[in-house]
Design a protein around this motif. Sequence first.
Motif, mmCIF file in Angstrom:
data_model
loop_
_atom_site.group_PDB
_atom_site.id
_atom_site.type_symbol
_atom_site.label_atom_id
_atom_site.label_comp_id
_atom_site.label_asym_id
_atom_site.label_seq_id
_atom_site.Cartn_x
_atom_site.Cartn_y
_atom_site.Cartn_z
ATOM 1 N N VAL A 20 0.834 -1.205 0.000
ATOM 2 C CA VAL A 20 0.000 0.000 0.000
ATOM 3 C C VAL A 20 0.868 1.254 0.000
ATOM 4 O O VAL A 20 0.567 2.234 -0.690
ATOM 5 C CB VAL A 20 -0.967 -0.011 1.207
ATOM 6 C CG1 VAL A 20 -1.655 1.349 1.364
ATOM 7 C CG2 VAL A 20 -1.997 -1.122 1.047
ATOM 8 N N ARG A 21 1.967 1.223 0.748
ATOM 9 C CA ARG A 21 2.877 2.370 0.772
ATOM 10 C C ARG A 21 3.457 2.630 -0.627
ATOM 11 O O ARG A 21 3.503 3.780 -1.086
ATOM 12 C CB ARG A 21 4.008 2.117 1.766
ATOM 13 C CG ARG A 21 4.982 3.293 1.912
ATOM 14 C CD ARG A 21 5.901 3.137 3.106
ATOM 15 N NE ARG A 21 6.730 1.950 2.993
ATOM 16 C CZ ARG A 21 6.568 0.856 3.733
ATOM 17 N NH1 ARG A 21 5.588 0.794 4.617
ATOM 18 N NH2 ARG A 21 7.374 -0.183 3.590
ATOM 19 N N ALA B 280 2.098 1.766 -3.469
ATOM 20 C CA ALA B 280 1.002 2.214 -4.337
ATOM 21 C C ALA B 280 0.722 3.692 -4.146
ATOM 22 O O ALA B 280 0.495 4.425 -5.119
ATOM 23 C CB ALA B 280 -0.252 1.390 -4.043
ATOM 24 N N ARG B 281 0.757 4.132 -2.909
ATOM 25 C CA ARG B 281 0.494 5.546 -2.632
ATOM 26 C C ARG B 281 1.625 6.441 -3.124
ATOM 27 O O ARG B 281 1.411 7.615 -3.428
ATOM 28 C CB ARG B 281 0.264 5.742 -1.132
ATOM 29 C CG ARG B 281 -1.108 5.235 -0.691
ATOM 30 C CD ARG B 281 -1.281 5.221 0.808
ATOM 31 N NE ARG B 281 -2.664 4.916 1.171
ATOM 32 C CZ ARG B 281 -3.065 4.523 2.371
ATOM 33 N NH1 ARG B 281 -2.162 4.381 3.356
ATOM 34 N NH2 ARG B 281 -4.340 4.274 2.611
ATOM 35 N N GLN C 19 3.083 5.698 -5.858
ATOM 36 C CA GLN C 19 3.020 5.430 -7.301
ATOM 37 C C GLN C 19 4.281 4.722 -7.809
ATOM 38 O O GLN C 19 4.781 5.003 -8.896
ATOM 39 C CB GLN C 19 2.774 6.726 -8.087
ATOM 40 C CG GLN C 19 1.431 7.372 -7.742
ATOM 41 C CD GLN C 19 1.144 8.584 -8.607
ATOM 42 O OE1 GLN C 19 2.051 9.344 -8.955
ATOM 43 N NE2 GLN C 19 -0.119 8.770 -8.960
ATOM 44 N N GLU D 146 -8.416 -2.056 -2.656
ATOM 45 C CA GLU D 146 -8.589 -0.854 -3.485
ATOM 46 C C GLU D 146 -9.874 -0.122 -3.120
ATOM 47 O O GLU D 146 -9.911 1.113 -3.085
ATOM 48 C CB GLU D 146 -8.594 -1.249 -4.963
ATOM 49 C CG GLU D 146 -7.236 -1.706 -5.460
ATOM 50 C CD GLU D 146 -7.228 -2.043 -6.936
ATOM 51 O OE1 GLU D 146 -6.150 -1.964 -7.564
ATOM 52 O OE2 GLU D 146 -8.308 -2.395 -7.477
ATOM 53 N N VAL E 236 -6.867 3.038 -3.235
ATOM 54 C CA VAL E 236 -5.540 2.975 -3.851
ATOM 55 C C VAL E 236 -5.624 2.061 -5.067
ATOM 56 O O VAL E 236 -6.550 1.261 -5.184
ATOM 57 C CB VAL E 236 -4.458 2.437 -2.883
ATOM 58 C CG1 VAL E 236 -4.275 3.368 -1.702
ATOM 59 C CG2 VAL E 236 -4.798 1.022 -2.431
ATOM 60 N N SER E 237 -4.660 2.185 -5.953
ATOM 61 C CA SER E 237 -4.612 1.341 -7.138
ATOM 62 C C SER E 237 -3.388 0.431 -7.038
ATOM 63 O O SER E 237 -2.258 0.914 -7.055
ATOM 64 C CB SER E 237 -4.539 2.195 -8.410
ATOM 65 O OG SER E 237 -4.490 1.373 -9.557
#
Length: 259
Positions: free
Chosen positions: A80-81, A83-84, A86, A116, A121-122
């Motif tokens: 998640v980190r 993803a955030r 990018q 998601e 988040v993606s």
Amino acid sequence: MGPGIAFGKKKKDPVDPTKIEKMFIPSFENAEQFKEILTTTPLDIIDLSEQIISYAEGELKTPFHDYIHVSLTDHLAHAVRLAREQLVVHNRLAEEIRLLYTAEYQIGEWAVAHIEQKLAVSLPKEEAANIALHLYNARQRHPNMATALQTATLLNELREQIEAFFGQTIETTSMTYYRFFTHMKLVLARIEQGQTLHDMDNVILSAVKTRYTDAFRCAENMAAWLEQELQTTVPQSEVGYMALHVERIRPDFERSKST
């Protein structure tokens, strides 16, 4: 997983036992790691990890090794980190993991969609494979991520060898590739267990060598690599079976080239 049983309470307030839905008691070897996870990981990640574990246990109808509460939570926090921020880290074994651990991969797909939706988040598509590995590993009596990865790595290398030999990309969703994949998975399992590999009639083997020259040469290269990598011997009869599967894959090259 709703609010914690301590929600709205103060220190030393009594807890109503009837409100306890689930208890997790880490083994001694994992207690300190789990304690660190609880103190350093955002609560929403811990909550999501427990939801995924509960869902997976229900779908697979099996309990997990308690280390999953550490490994999956830590992995999700990292994913998640990234993803955030990018940042995308691709998993080159994703296709092999999808085919090897189908049930876990499907749960991984559910988990990705769930994360998601909950966190906005993606995540990369390959994240389903990463989660699947953690779930598969936690189902084993003695979890070992390296062992879970080894078969996927070997199968990925064999696929890449075929692609390099013919200069074409394999359509990994085709039935012919799935048959090859399943055959090689059984071959690797037999090698690991020290069992005899498949036998082939000498007349048929000679016909395969003559009729499917390129596929047989490709299979010989693959067998030589397996022998070096696994310190084993791959008999010519098994090379013949591998060649037959390689030959069956080749029409898929033409279809992928034309699309």
